[in-house]
Design a protein around this motif. Structure first.
Motif, PDB file in Angstrom:
ATOM      1  N   UNK A   9       0.846  -1.196   0.000  1.00 47.52           N
ATOM      2  CA  UNK A   9       0.000   0.000   0.000  1.00 47.52           C
ATOM      3  C   UNK A   9       0.877   1.240   0.000  1.00 47.52           C
ATOM      4  N   UNK A  10       0.292   2.338  -0.448  1.00 42.17           N
ATOM      5  CA  UNK A  10       0.958   3.629  -0.447  1.00 42.17           C
ATOM      6  C   UNK A  10       0.294   4.514   0.592  1.00 42.17           C
ATOM      7  N   UNK A  67     -14.544  12.783 -21.482  1.00 36.41           N
ATOM      8  CA  UNK A  67     -13.199  12.689 -20.931  1.00 36.41           C
ATOM      9  C   UNK A  67     -13.159  13.259 -19.515  1.00 36.41           C
ATOM     10  N   UNK A  68     -13.824  14.373 -19.303  1.00 30.65           N
ATOM     11  CA  UNK A  68     -13.874  14.973 -17.970  1.00 30.65           C
ATOM     12  C   UNK A  68     -14.609  14.060 -16.993  1.00 30.65           C
ATOM     13  N   UNK A  69     -15.693  13.444 -17.433  1.00 31.85           N
ATOM     14  CA  UNK A  69     -16.396  12.492 -16.569  1.00 31.85           C
ATOM     15  C   UNK A  69     -15.494  11.337 -16.162  1.00 31.85           C
ATOM     16  N   UNK A  70     -14.734  10.820 -17.106  1.00 32.08           N
ATOM     17  CA  UNK A  70     -13.841   9.715 -16.799  1.00 32.08           C
ATOM     18  C   UNK A  70     -12.729  10.116 -15.848  1.00 32.08           C
ATOM     19  N   UNK A  71     -12.143  11.288 -16.065  1.00 27.51           N
ATOM     20  CA  UNK A  71     -11.032  11.723 -15.210  1.00 27.51           C
ATOM     21  C   UNK A  71     -11.492  12.028 -13.791  1.00 27.51           C
ATOM     22  N   UNK A  72     -12.609  12.707 -13.660  1.00 29.46           N
ATOM     23  CA  UNK A  72     -13.048  13.080 -12.316  1.00 29.46           C
ATOM     24  C   UNK A  72     -13.622  11.882 -11.563  1.00 29.46           C
ATOM     25  N   UNK A  73     -14.164  10.912 -12.290  1.00 36.65           N
ATOM     26  CA  UNK A  73     -14.710   9.725 -11.630  1.00 36.65           C
ATOM     27  C   UNK A  73     -13.628   8.717 -11.253  1.00 36.65           C
ATOM     28  N   UNK A  74     -12.409   8.938 -11.709  1.00 35.63           N
ATOM     29  CA  UNK A  74     -11.319   8.030 -11.381  1.00 35.63           C
ATOM     30  C   UNK A  74     -10.681   8.370 -10.048  1.00 35.63           C
ATOM     31  N   UNK A  75     -10.422   9.636  -9.796  1.00 35.76           N
ATOM     32  CA  UNK A  75      -9.633  10.012  -8.629  1.00 35.76           C
ATOM     33  C   UNK A  75     -10.442  10.602  -7.482  1.00 35.76           C
ATOM     34  N   UNK A  76     -11.488  11.322  -7.781  1.00 37.47           N
ATOM     35  CA  UNK A  76     -12.204  12.046  -6.731  1.00 37.47           C
ATOM     36  C   UNK A  76     -12.931  11.159  -5.727  1.00 37.47           C
ATOM     37  N   UNK A  77     -13.556  10.054  -6.117  1.00 38.20           N
ATOM     38  CA  UNK A  77     -14.217   9.227  -5.091  1.00 38.20           C
ATOM     39  C   UNK A  77     -13.268   8.689  -4.021  1.00 38.20           C
ATOM     40  N   UNK A  78     -12.046   8.334  -4.390  1.00 39.55           N
ATOM     41  CA  UNK A  78     -11.079   7.864  -3.390  1.00 39.55           C
ATOM     42  C   UNK A  78     -10.673   8.996  -2.460  1.00 39.55           C
ATOM     43  N   UNK A  79     -10.496  10.191  -3.009  1.00 38.46           N
ATOM     44  CA  UNK A  79     -10.161  11.350  -2.181  1.00 38.46           C
ATOM     45  C   UNK A  79     -11.300  11.669  -1.209  1.00 38.46           C
ATOM     46  N   UNK A  80     -12.535  11.552  -1.675  1.00 42.72           N
ATOM     47  CA  UNK A  80     -13.682  11.794  -0.786  1.00 42.72           C
ATOM     48  C   UNK A  80     -13.766  10.728   0.296  1.00 42.72           C
ATOM     49  N   UNK A  81     -13.507   9.478  -0.063  1.00 42.19           N
ATOM     50  CA  UNK A  81     -13.544   8.397   0.928  1.00 42.19           C
ATOM     51  C   UNK A  81     -12.446   8.587   1.965  1.00 42.19           C
ATOM     52  N   UNK A  82     -11.274   9.010   1.537  1.00 44.10           N
ATOM     53  CA  UNK A  82     -10.189   9.257   2.494  1.00 44.10           C
ATOM     54  C   UNK A  82     -10.540  10.394   3.443  1.00 44.10           C
ATOM     55  N   UNK A  83     -11.170  11.438   2.934  1.00 42.02           N
ATOM     56  CA  UNK A  83     -11.551  12.560   3.792  1.00 42.02           C
ATOM     57  C   UNK A  83     -12.668  12.161   4.754  1.00 42.02           C
ATOM     58  N   UNK A  92      -1.846  -1.034  -3.410  1.00 42.31           N
ATOM     59  CA  UNK A  92      -1.053  -1.017  -4.642  1.00 42.31           C
ATOM     60  C   UNK A  92      -1.951  -1.290  -5.852  1.00 42.31           C
ATOM     61  N   UNK A  93      -2.853  -2.253  -5.721  1.00 44.33           N
ATOM     62  CA  UNK A  93      -3.769  -2.569  -6.819  1.00 44.33           C
ATOM     63  C   UNK A  93      -4.726  -1.406  -7.092  1.00 44.33           C
ATOM     64  N   UNK A  94      -5.193  -0.747  -6.029  1.00 45.55           N
ATOM     65  CA  UNK A  94      -6.079   0.407  -6.202  1.00 45.55           C
ATOM     66  C   UNK A  94      -5.373   1.564  -6.892  1.00 45.55           C
ATOM     67  N   UNK A  95      -4.117   1.786  -6.543  1.00 50.48           N
ATOM     68  CA  UNK A  95      -3.337   2.841  -7.190  1.00 50.48           C
ATOM     69  C   UNK A  95      -3.094   2.504  -8.649  1.00 50.48           C
ATOM     70  N   UNK A  96      -2.761   1.262  -8.921  1.00 51.71           N
ATOM     71  CA  UNK A  96      -2.545   0.840 -10.306  1.00 51.71           C
ATOM     72  C   UNK A  96      -3.837   0.959 -11.117  1.00 51.71           C
ATOM     73  N   UNK A  97      -4.959   0.629 -10.516  1.00 50.18           N
ATOM     74  CA  UNK A  97      -6.243   0.749 -11.210  1.00 50.18           C
ATOM     75  C   UNK A  97      -6.570   2.208 -11.504  1.00 50.18           C
ATOM     76  N   UNK A  98      -6.307   3.101 -10.535  1.00 46.38           N
ATOM     77  CA  UNK A  98      -6.555   4.522 -10.766  1.00 46.38           C
ATOM     78  C   UNK A  98      -5.703   5.048 -11.906  1.00 46.38           C
ATOM     79  N   UNK A  99      -4.433   4.700 -11.923  1.00 47.91           N
ATOM     80  CA  UNK A  99      -3.549   5.173 -12.992  1.00 47.91           C
ATOM     81  C   UNK A  99      -4.004   4.592 -14.333  1.00 47.91           C
ATOM     82  N   UNK A 100      -4.383   3.319 -14.361  1.00 50.46           N
ATOM     83  CA  UNK A 100      -4.843   2.704 -15.609  1.00 50.46           C
ATOM     84  C   UNK A 100      -6.067   3.420 -16.144  1.00 50.46           C
TER      85      UNK A 100
END
Length: 104
Positions: A9-10, A67-83, A92-100
């Motif tokens: 994990x990171x 494209x904007x829908x795809x980009x914002x739906x990739x990273x923002x839900x994890x940031x909201x869950x962390x907050x 590690x798998x979650x990070x790799x999936x986000x980058x993919x």
């Protein structure tokens, strides 16, 4: 003796240390996310449903909205869950999936 360490994990930097600021960040990110979903969804619906908007300019606007829908739906839900849950790690798998999905 071989090195047997592996990354599972990171650790992420938190936006804030106090709980009130974490909740404020969650609500702000949720508002931004919902506004982006609504705006891009309306653009996509308008361009797809109105045949007068089937011109190259609106074709590229539709692509930009998707494209904007795809980009914002990739990273923002994890940031909201962390907050919301006061976590600071991502697997590690979650990070790799986000980058993919961000690059896909």
């Amino acid at each position: 003796m071989p090195n047997s360490s592996s990354i599972s994990e990171f650790l992420l930097l938190a936006l804030a240390d106090t709980r009130q600021l974490q909740l404020l960040h969650f609500w702000l990110l949720l508002g931004i996310y919902l506004a982006a979903l609504l705006g891009n969804g309306l653009i996509s619906t308008a361009v797809a449903c109105d045949h007068r908007l089937h011109t190259p300019m609106y074709f590229f606007l539709l692509n930009l909205a998707l494209l904007d829908l795809g980009c914002i739906s990739t990273t923002l839900p994890k940031a909201m869950a962390n907050a919301l849950w006061d976590t600071r790690d991502i697997s590690y798998a979650g990070c790799a999936a986000q980058v993919f999905f961000l690059l896909f």
